[in-house]
Design a protein around this motif. Sequence first.
Motif, PDB file in Angstrom:
ATOM      1  N   HIS A   3       0.830  -1.208   0.000  1.00 38.59           N
ATOM      2  CA  HIS A   3       0.000   0.000   0.000  1.00 38.59           C
ATOM      3  C   HIS A   3       0.860   1.252   0.000  1.00 38.59           C
ATOM      4  CE1 HIS A   3      -3.433  -2.564   0.693  1.00 38.59           C
ATOM      5  NE2 HIS A   3      -2.705  -3.191   1.606  1.00 38.59           N
ATOM      6  N   ARG A   4       0.454   2.181  -0.818  1.00 44.08           N
ATOM      7  CA  ARG A   4       1.223   3.413  -0.999  1.00 44.08           C
ATOM      8  C   ARG A   4       1.498   4.121   0.331  1.00 44.08           C
ATOM      9  NH1 ARG A   4      -0.953   7.773  -5.402  1.00 44.08           N
ATOM     10  NH2 ARG A   4      -0.302   9.648  -4.285  1.00 44.08           N
ATOM     11  N   PHE A   7       4.159   1.900   2.189  1.00 42.87           N
ATOM     12  CA  PHE A   7       5.274   1.380   1.389  1.00 42.87           C
ATOM     13  C   PHE A   7       6.596   1.967   1.895  1.00 42.87           C
ATOM     14  CE2 PHE A   7       8.155   2.035  -2.261  1.00 42.87           C
ATOM     15  CZ  PHE A   7       8.298   0.731  -2.703  1.00 42.87           C
ATOM     16  N   GLY A  31      10.608   2.584   0.698  1.00 40.48           N
ATOM     17  CA  GLY A  31      11.651   2.554  -0.334  1.00 40.48           C
ATOM     18  C   GLY A  31      13.020   2.372   0.311  1.00 40.48           C
ATOM     19  N   TYR A  32      13.975   3.161  -0.134  1.00 40.72           N
ATOM     20  CA  TYR A  32      15.327   3.073   0.439  1.00 40.72           C
ATOM     21  C   TYR A  32      15.274   3.191   1.958  1.00 40.72           C
ATOM     22  CZ  TYR A  32      17.337   3.805  -4.238  1.00 40.72           C
ATOM     23  OH  TYR A  32      17.687   3.685  -5.561  1.00 40.72           O
ATOM     24  N   VAL A  46      11.426   5.204  -5.470  1.00 38.56           N
ATOM     25  CA  VAL A  46      10.073   4.968  -5.949  1.00 38.56           C
ATOM     26  C   VAL A  46       9.051   5.204  -4.832  1.00 38.56           C
ATOM     27  CG1 VAL A  46      10.836   3.316  -7.675  1.00 38.56           C
ATOM     28  CG2 VAL A  46      10.220   2.520  -5.391  1.00 38.56           C
ATOM     29  N   THR A  47       7.799   5.400  -5.233  1.00 41.25           N
ATOM     30  CA  THR A  47       6.742   5.683  -4.248  1.00 41.25           C
ATOM     31  C   THR A  47       5.522   4.778  -4.412  1.00 41.25           C
ATOM     32  OG1 THR A  47       5.912   7.383  -5.764  1.00 41.25           O
ATOM     33  CG2 THR A  47       7.357   8.112  -3.983  1.00 41.25           C
ATOM     34  N   GLN A  48       5.420   4.117  -5.556  1.00 41.40           N
ATOM     35  CA  GLN A  48       4.284   3.223  -5.775  1.00 41.40           C
ATOM     36  C   GLN A  48       4.496   1.915  -5.005  1.00 41.40           C
ATOM     37  OE1 GLN A  48       1.351   3.826  -7.905  1.00 41.40           O
ATOM     38  NE2 GLN A  48       2.212   5.763  -7.218  1.00 41.40           N
ATOM     39  N   TYR A  78       2.963   4.884 -15.302  1.00 39.96           N
ATOM     40  CA  TYR A  78       2.569   5.889 -14.299  1.00 39.96           C
ATOM     41  C   TYR A  78       3.712   6.884 -14.077  1.00 39.96           C
ATOM     42  CZ  TYR A  78       1.226   7.715  -9.661  1.00 39.96           C
ATOM     43  OH  TYR A  78       0.907   8.523  -8.595  1.00 39.96           O
ATOM     44  N   SER A 130       4.430  10.759  -6.553  1.00 32.99           N
ATOM     45  CA  SER A 130       3.056  10.447  -6.950  1.00 32.99           C
ATOM     46  C   SER A 130       2.645  11.448  -8.030  1.00 32.99           C
ATOM     47  CB  SER A 130       2.119  10.574  -5.747  1.00 32.99           C
ATOM     48  OG  SER A 130       2.026  11.934  -5.358  1.00 32.99           O
TER      49      SER A 130
END
Lengths: 404, 404
Positions: free
Chosen positions: A65-66, A69, A71-72, B44-46, B316, B390
Amino acid sequence: MFKINEHYLKLPGSYLFSTIGKKVAAYTAANPDRSIIRLGIGDVTQPLAPAIIESLHSAVDEMAHRETFHGYAPDLGYEFLRSAMAKHDYQARGCDISADEVFISDGAKCDSGNIQEIFSTENRIAVCDPVYPVYVDTNVMAGRTGTYDPDRGIWSNVIYMPCTAETDFAPELPKERPDLIYLCFPNNPTGSTITKPRLQEWVDYANREGAVIIYDAAYEAYISEEDVPHTIYECEGARACAIELRSFSKNAGFTGVRLGAVIIPKELKCGDVTLHSLWARRHGTKYNGAPYIVQRAGEAVYSEAGKAQLAEQIAYYMNNARVILEGLNNAGYSVSGGINAPYIWLKTPKNMTSWEFFDYLLEKAGVVGTPGSGFGPSGEGYFRLTAFGSYENTVAAIERIRKI
Amino acid sequence: MFKINEHYLKLPGSYLFSTIGKKVAAYTAANPDRSIIRLGIGDVTQPLAPAIIESLHSAVDEMAHRETFHGYAPDLGYEFLRSAMAKHDYQARGCDISADEVFISDGAKCDSGNIQEIFSTENRIAVCDPVYPVYVDTNVMAGRTGTYDPDRGIWSNVIYMPCTAETDFAPELPKERPDLIYLCFPNNPTGSTITKPRLQEWVDYANREGAVIIYDAAYEAYISEEDVPHTIYECEGARACAIELRSFSKNAGFTGVRLGAVIIPKELKCGDVTLHSLWARRHGTKYNGAPYIVQRAGEAVYSEAGKAQLAEQIAYYMNNARVILEGLNNAGYSVSGGINAPYIWLKTPKNMTSWEFFDYLLEKAGVVGTPGSGFGPSGEGYFRLTAFGSYENTVAAIERIRKI
């Protein structure tokens, strides 16, 4: 024309466990019907504990889920894990280690191989003999070890500290002065340990001589006796001379999950330069963090449920160690280790070399162990068995060994 | 007294993205009510695609049972993932790469930092300027780069290949002869690409001059134009001179999951020694494999469902790239990239330095980008924005930039 790193060519043969893997694969191909019991490589066999599985699933769901979520990861690792380690592994034992002295990584093998990079190639290393091959091999690759003497199995510029029956499998303070001292307690491969007063002698020695101790505590969770230190920071002055390596592989069964940590106290300096700042720079430049889901799994190791489940898992393996130790003792073998460590170290019978005994055990009993000579010249004539198999396999392996 | 690796002290300042992180943290602390939009670091963010989440859950379940538990991974990575990569990334494009030429790792940052280790410290490197800082910084740490000129921002022993508006953001063959050539296409930071005939010139040059190309293909999935090669092995002769780095970070959103690969064809040799054997030795000695669950997640990237879901994810981000490109164009900025890459490269207005524009954008618009000068001296006066935010944030950021 480009040139290669010539130091790589000095390495004799392939990495120990790769060689064993290939030998076993060849034997299995030639004897497809033969059942093989592997007590060689120190790989765990019990599934991940329920608390860890639950934490992994939950972290995977976060990644879906955004809003949750990840990342790094932060350079040093997530604060939740660094704090848990500082609190449970150090502060709870009265050791002054803070969360920002903990660097999360993907395992102690990488860390123990990479840590030498922040030191000068002119530094001289001292290692126990026998020893986990990664310490020496990575220093060979960096050009720190001089030339190899194939007859004696030693490097000209490495200080070896024999750990044999004569020294009770413990190293003595070296006569020549090292810059970097690799110590691993509970020990791989011998399974031996060190008492706190003896470890204090090493810390005092390092501080006096201006050496750094790289202390591999990967097997800490297997300590059962009172006077064995769980971390080098139990010793006074260790913050000024010691780096500690921690692993989740053996205490939580993470060999296929990959998680570890390096502890570098901010007092550890060369002149004005903290080793902490150098390792932070390496981490920031050459590494991109352990997976979020794995760091959450690491956090679960310190939960109440996780601790209880992992204590059971360790008890399971240590029961195997007892089976091996008693079984081999009864069969007339000379054995040590297995009390504070998942490794049992035995003298090969009939003056066989370590590799002769490896072949003998594989062919006669279908049991795979690790030749002691693979860990260094003083390991010749010894052999390592691990307690990481299943109980059933361990019992069967010992039964087979007793029969031959 | 032990000594440190003095090369570390030559590095000016901290790692670029750590510096940005600290600057933004300081600004946020001072302006807690200000909303910040981050188009700086290439994160990334998705969320992870459903096929990947499913695969992760299923692999976690395997780790919960003794029969399906996985300990140490094979040295080179699991065969299922190496085969999937060889098949989909190479053989499907007519490139002759086999599964045993693929080395699975925990990401391209580690690989691009570690790969220099198998080469002599006497080798001379050539890099695009501007460039991903890891290539140069890790060679500084290894002592390959000579001395730093702080006024010009260059190292005495590095061959810089300027990529500016004058060269259409592509490097020209260097006048001095390098041993190792780092190329990254689609490019980070400029977002520029190379055509197949132009890349063939580089392969021919490397084979002629006895140089190795380290080809970073991390952004391959963003290629939208026909004549842009997806891998260097589309060029004839590349098997004899090129190592390729692959990442799952940007094509599948694995920045927090960690997975990558190095491709080393067995034809790539220095005399009789294959670079494949050297990297295999490094992998076996200093690395212990990517987590099983993560390798299963990587496999899902190549499933039918995974491919379809990830194509959507990339579309996207590339829609964001379009928004940035068009928005900045309309606002009168001079921009490039963003067609085959998730990076947009812009000329700073009013002759601002890159860091001046960074501060200006942060203070006036609350938008975080990356100063071009952080990527090398020819990046001065440029600025990088990424398409990884986003859609809503990207639109809002461009709106804010247009207003100032």
